[in-house]
Design a protein around this motif. Structure first.
Motif, PDB file in Angstrom:
ATOM      1  N   LYS A  12      -7.329   0.188  -7.676  1.00  0.00           N
ATOM      2  CA  LYS A  12      -7.686  -0.608  -6.509  1.00  0.00           C
ATOM      3  C   LYS A  12      -8.147  -1.977  -6.986  1.00  0.00           C
ATOM      4  O   LYS A  12      -8.837  -2.083  -7.996  1.00  0.00           O
ATOM      5  N   GLY A  19      -2.793   8.418   2.073  1.00  0.00           N
ATOM      6  CA  GLY A  19      -2.528   6.983   2.013  1.00  0.00           C
ATOM      7  C   GLY A  19      -2.790   6.374   0.647  1.00  0.00           C
ATOM      8  O   GLY A  19      -2.633   5.171   0.479  1.00  0.00           O
ATOM      9  N   ALA A  20      -3.212   7.180  -0.326  1.00  0.00           N
ATOM     10  CA  ALA A  20      -3.470   6.655  -1.667  1.00  0.00           C
ATOM     11  C   ALA A  20      -2.159   6.138  -2.260  1.00  0.00           C
ATOM     12  O   ALA A  20      -1.125   6.785  -2.157  1.00  0.00           O
ATOM     13  N   GLU A  21      -2.212   4.979  -2.866  1.00  0.00           N
ATOM     14  CA  GLU A  21      -1.013   4.397  -3.470  1.00  0.00           C
ATOM     15  C   GLU A  21      -0.867   4.936  -4.888  1.00  0.00           C
ATOM     16  O   GLU A  21      -1.811   4.958  -5.664  1.00  0.00           O
ATOM     17  N   MET A  22       0.332   5.387  -5.201  1.00  0.00           N
ATOM     18  CA  MET A  22       0.605   5.992  -6.502  1.00  0.00           C
ATOM     19  C   MET A  22       1.696   5.200  -7.214  1.00  0.00           C
ATOM     20  O   MET A  22       2.567   4.608  -6.587  1.00  0.00           O
ATOM     21  N   LEU A  23       1.637   5.215  -8.526  1.00  0.00           N
ATOM     22  CA  LEU A  23       2.636   4.565  -9.359  1.00  0.00           C
ATOM     23  C   LEU A  23       3.466   5.674 -10.000  1.00  0.00           C
ATOM     24  O   LEU A  23       2.925   6.603 -10.590  1.00  0.00           O
ATOM     25  N   PRO A  40      -2.469   7.173  -9.993  1.00  0.00           N
ATOM     26  CA  PRO A  40      -2.960   6.294  -8.927  1.00  0.00           C
ATOM     27  C   PRO A  40      -2.945   4.832  -9.362  1.00  0.00           C
ATOM     28  O   PRO A  40      -3.160   4.513 -10.524  1.00  0.00           O
ATOM     29  N   VAL A  41      -2.674   3.963  -8.408  1.00  0.00           N
ATOM     30  CA  VAL A  41      -2.699   2.528  -8.642  1.00  0.00           C
ATOM     31  C   VAL A  41      -4.161   2.097  -8.592  1.00  0.00           C
ATOM     32  O   VAL A  41      -4.914   2.517  -7.719  1.00  0.00           O
TER      33      VAL A  41
END
Length: 98
Positions: free
Chosen positions: A48, A29-33, A45-46
């Motif tokens: 937090k 679920g980690a948000e990535m750019l 990684p975006v």
């Protein structure tokens, strides 16, 4: 030197997906750019957002205590002897032994 991993692109619904190796240490679920620069893809990684403290529940706690700001007259301190005010202590600290 950084590690190198191989991964395959696969179809997931109407999109393409890239399965990342578990060894990268990413959490589900980690948000990535993802961005493209000169024909290369960069995935990072975006950041937090910083947590904010909700003061709504504690803001009113002091209201029933009738707290008021301290006036200059109330800011009276009793003098007490401090270690660094003692000339003997200062001399013992600054004295150097050969």
């Amino acid at each position: 030197m950084s590690e190198e991993y191989r991964a395959k692109v696969f179809k997931s619904g109407n999109s393409l997906a890239l399965r990342l190796p578990k060894a990268l240490g990413l959490e589900e679920g980690a948000e990535m750019l993802l961005r493209e620069e000169r024909g290369r893809y960069i995935v990072e990684p975006v950041e937090k957002p910083k947590r904010k403290i909700n003061l709504e529940k504690i803001w009113g706690i002091g209201k029933h205590l009738d707290l008021k700001p301290i006036t200059p007259e109330d800011r009276v301190f009793e003098h007490r002897p401090l270690l660094w005010d003692d000339p003997e202590w200062v001399a013992s600290v600054t004295k150097r032994e050969p």
